[in-house]
Design an enzyme around this catalytic site. Structure first.
Site, PDB file in Angstrom:
ATOM      1  N   LYS A 112       0.844  -0.873  -0.285  1.00  0.00           N
ATOM      2  CA  LYS A 112      -0.120   0.029  -0.109  1.00  0.00           C
ATOM      3  C   LYS A 112       1.116   1.145   0.201  1.00  0.00           C
ATOM      4  O   LYS A 112       0.172   1.488  -0.867  1.00  0.00           O
ATOM      5  CB  LYS A 112      -0.853   0.307   1.405  1.00  0.00           C
ATOM      6  CG  LYS A 112      -2.311  -1.420   1.277  1.00  0.00           C
ATOM      7  CD  LYS A 112      -3.336  -0.502   2.026  1.00  0.00           C
ATOM      8  CE  LYS A 112      -4.043  -1.441   2.304  1.00  0.00           C
ATOM      9  NZ  LYS A 112      -5.689  -1.523   3.033  1.00  0.00           N
ATOM     10  N   LYS A 195      -6.081 -10.880  -6.716  1.00  0.00           N
ATOM     11  CA  LYS A 195      -6.795 -11.116  -5.765  1.00  0.00           C
ATOM     12  C   LYS A 195      -8.562  -9.798  -6.279  1.00  0.00           C
ATOM     13  O   LYS A 195      -8.358  -8.861  -6.584  1.00  0.00           O
ATOM     14  CB  LYS A 195      -6.957 -11.028  -4.652  1.00  0.00           C
ATOM     15  CG  LYS A 195      -6.418  -9.815  -3.865  1.00  0.00           C
ATOM     16  CD  LYS A 195      -6.330 -10.150  -1.643  1.00  0.00           C
ATOM     17  CE  LYS A 195      -6.096  -8.458  -1.601  1.00  0.00           C
ATOM     18  NZ  LYS A 195      -6.561  -8.353   0.084  1.00  0.00           N
ATOM     19  N   LYS A 198     -11.751  -3.427  -3.898  1.00  0.00           N
ATOM     20  CA  LYS A 198     -12.119  -2.684  -4.249  1.00  0.00           C
ATOM     21  C   LYS A 198     -11.257  -1.659  -4.690  1.00  0.00           C
ATOM     22  O   LYS A 198     -11.494  -0.991  -5.786  1.00  0.00           O
ATOM     23  CB  LYS A 198     -12.082  -1.751  -3.263  1.00  0.00           C
ATOM     24  CG  LYS A 198     -13.673  -2.186  -2.610  1.00  0.00           C
ATOM     25  CD  LYS A 198     -14.360  -1.473  -3.264  1.00  0.00           C
ATOM     26  CE  LYS A 198     -15.295  -1.586  -3.839  1.00  0.00           C
ATOM     27  NZ  LYS A 198     -16.499  -2.721  -3.025  1.00  0.00           N
TER      28      LYS A 198
HETATM   29  P1  TYM Z   1     -10.214  -6.811   4.753  1.00  0.00           P
HETATM   30  O1  TYM Z   1     -11.654  -5.663   5.495  1.00  0.00           O
HETATM   31  O2  TYM Z   1      -9.416  -6.401   3.616  1.00  0.00           O
HETATM   32  O3  TYM Z   1     -11.187  -7.832   4.371  1.00  0.00           O
HETATM   33  C1  TYM Z   1     -12.419  -8.834   4.945  1.00  0.00           C
HETATM   34  C2  TYM Z   1     -12.195 -10.441   4.550  1.00  0.00           C
HETATM   35  O4  TYM Z   1     -12.649 -10.830   2.998  1.00  0.00           O
HETATM   36  C3  TYM Z   1     -11.365 -11.968   3.204  1.00  0.00           C
HETATM   37  N1  TYM Z   1     -11.413 -10.938   1.407  1.00  0.00           N
HETATM   38  C4  TYM Z   1     -10.983 -12.211   0.257  1.00  0.00           C
HETATM   39  N2  TYM Z   1     -10.903 -13.363   1.079  1.00  0.00           N
HETATM   40  C5  TYM Z   1     -11.359 -13.610  -0.002  1.00  0.00           C
HETATM   41  N3  TYM Z   1     -10.685 -13.445  -1.881  1.00  0.00           N
HETATM   42  C6  TYM Z   1     -11.130 -12.103  -2.000  1.00  0.00           C
HETATM   43  N4  TYM Z   1     -10.464 -11.423  -3.032  1.00  0.00           N
HETATM   44  C7  TYM Z   1     -10.961 -11.143  -1.134  1.00  0.00           C
HETATM   45  N5  TYM Z   1     -10.730  -9.786   0.076  1.00  0.00           N
HETATM   46  C8  TYM Z   1     -10.609  -9.715   0.881  1.00  0.00           C
HETATM   47  C9  TYM Z   1     -10.414 -10.930   4.230  1.00  0.00           C
HETATM   48  O5  TYM Z   1      -9.001 -11.702   3.900  1.00  0.00           O
HETATM   49  C10 TYM Z   1     -10.819 -10.834   5.002  1.00  0.00           C
HETATM   50  O6  TYM Z   1     -10.789 -11.808   5.736  1.00  0.00           O
HETATM   51  N6  TYM Z   1      -7.776  -5.914   8.099  1.00  0.00           N
HETATM   52  C11 TYM Z   1      -8.727  -6.958   7.703  1.00  0.00           C
HETATM   53  C12 TYM Z   1      -9.317  -6.331   8.680  1.00  0.00           C
HETATM   54  C13 TYM Z   1      -9.654  -6.786   9.784  1.00  0.00           C
HETATM   55  C14 TYM Z   1     -10.169  -7.749  10.630  1.00  0.00           C
HETATM   56  C15 TYM Z   1      -9.021  -7.525  11.981  1.00  0.00           C
HETATM   57  C16 TYM Z   1     -10.068  -8.887  10.022  1.00  0.00           C
HETATM   58  C17 TYM Z   1      -8.628  -5.421  11.205  1.00  0.00           C
HETATM   59  N7  TYM Z   1      -8.816  -6.105  12.394  1.00  0.00           N
HETATM   60  C18 TYM Z   1      -9.103  -8.535  13.095  1.00  0.00           C
HETATM   61  C19 TYM Z   1      -9.801 -10.197  11.164  1.00  0.00           C
HETATM   62  C20 TYM Z   1      -9.558  -9.631  12.750  1.00  0.00           C
HETATM   63  C21 TYM Z   1      -8.392  -6.027   6.550  1.00  0.00           C
HETATM   64  O7  TYM Z   1      -8.204  -5.526   5.565  1.00  0.00           O
HETATM   65  O8  TYM Z   1      -9.893  -6.757   5.906  1.00  0.00           O
END
Ligand code: TYM
Length: 332
Positions: A112, A195, A198
């Site tokens: 990022k 992947k 957004k």
């Molecule tokens: P985030 O918001 O990017 O994504 C949320 C969840 O969706 C999954 N994900 C995907 N899985 C499969 N294919 C994809 N293309 C794809 N894009 C996203 C991610 O693996 C995730 O499980 N840092 C985290 C948010 C967070 C979090 C936490 C998660 C903050 N604190 C504590 C678990 C526990 C994030 O940005 O996920």
């Protein structure tokens, strides 16, 4: 019951299919066997450029999609991160246990910040994984259901938990990432080696939970496929077709080999039609229910405050214990 915790950023107007299949579907399943905590990391969301009014709307929309997608607020705890101040409190303590080099090695930060240069990134983005560790450790969960891309962050969480326990005495449960095997990573339809995200250059490869059925069908039908004509699962040679098979398996609750057998002798076009129909069928009721929930924002806010209260009753105990152990005077 063992506990799980997970979160998903309010990153757009709608969850995309990767969030839905890679995460939410799994969350919904865990509710039967676990004491489940799910939250919206709006504090993480402000590490990127954003608009305040828009963030509020996105937080509500994300919550509505969670409920519409099957999170049961009576059985599980659903809340918004910024409404539980303990997240910031524990994050600070963990920041002071994290090495600068250790944080610099997180690949998501590197990716990022590389986009706009380190100077364009803020310090919040840098300590993002530490706040995530706090999110998790506050609730002492055994499992953290996430997609494959969050594996490294959960690893750091485990390291910090062990480090804290070692230095200050047994305090945290060391959690395991729970990563699904099918649908663990959903790829961009136009660019099936990155992947679904957004932040993709073009929305053409993205399917959103709240998209109109017509748009969903159109995007799936124009998905990039691979050379050749045989429908086979091969992520190296056939990433586009494999992604479609993964999507179909996930939305229909079936397994890839079964689907490959079924499509033997058929053409890519047949597969696309099947995927489009199955995705639309799966997402339509969620879209309808989400729109209903958003019609009554006061009720939605009320449900989230109830969730925040439940979350705080657990999180405040952890923070009290941590404060005592690190040498802070007793809290108010
Ligand atoms: P985030 O918001 O990017 O994504 C949320 C969840 O969706 C999954 N994900 C995907 N899985 C499969 N294919 C994809 N293309 C794809 N894009 C996203 C991610 O693996 C995730 O499980 N840092 C985290 C948010 C967070 C979090 C936490 C998660 C903050 N604190 C504590 C678990 C526990 C994030 O940005 O996920």
């Amino acid at each position: 019951k063992p506990r799980v915790l997970s979160g998903m950023q309010p990153s757009g107007d709608s969850l995309h299919l990767g969030n839905y299949l890679g995460a939410l579907v799994n969350w919904v399943k865990t509710q039967d066997d676990y004491d489940a905590f799910f939250f919206i990391p709006d504090m993480h969301a402000i590490t990127a450029k954003y608009d305040p009014a828009d963030l509020k709307a996105r937080t509500r929309k994300t919550a509505a999609q969670f409920i519409a997608g099957g999170i049961d607020v009576d059985r599980s705890t659903l809340f918004v991160q910024s409404q539980v101040p303990e997240h910031a409190q524990l994050a600070w303590v963990l920041n002071c246990l994290t090495g600068f080099g250790e944080a610099s090695r997180m690949t998501q930060f590197k990716d990022k910040s590389a986009k706009g240069g380190v100077d364009a990134a803020n310090v919040g983005l840098f300590t993002y994984p530490v706040l995530m560790a706090a999110d998790i450790l506050l609730y002492q969960p055994q499992g953290v259901p996430v997609g494959d891309d969050q594996r490294q962050h959960v690893e750091l969480t485990r390291t910090l938990a062990q480090r804290f326990n070692h230095r200050f005495g047994e305090t945290f449960v060391v959690p395991e990432a729970q990563i699904p095997t099918e649908g663990a990573r959903i790829y961009d339809l136009q660019n099936p080696t990155s992947k679904m995200s957004k932040s993709a250059e073009s929305p053409a490869g993205l399917i959103n939970v709240l998209d109109e059925p017509k748009l969903i069908a159109k995007r799936i039908k124009s998905a990039v496929t691979d050379t050749g004509t045989v429908i086979a699962y091969d992520k190296q040679e056939k990433p586009g077709v494999s992604n479609l098979l993964d999507i179909l398996a996930a939305v229909t609750d079936r397994h890839v080999p079964e689907l490959v057998a079924e499509f033997e002798g058929k053409m890519y076009g047949h597969l696309k039609v099947a995927v489009a129909d199955a995705v639309v069928e799966r997402l339509t009721p969620i879209r309808t229910r989400t729109l209903e929930l958003l019609d009554d924002p006061a009720e939605l806010d009320r449900l989230l405050l109830v969730g925040a209260e439940k979350a705080r009753s657990v999180a405040s105990k952890t923070v009290a214990d941590v404060y005592e152990k690190v040498g802070f005077l007793p809290p108010l």
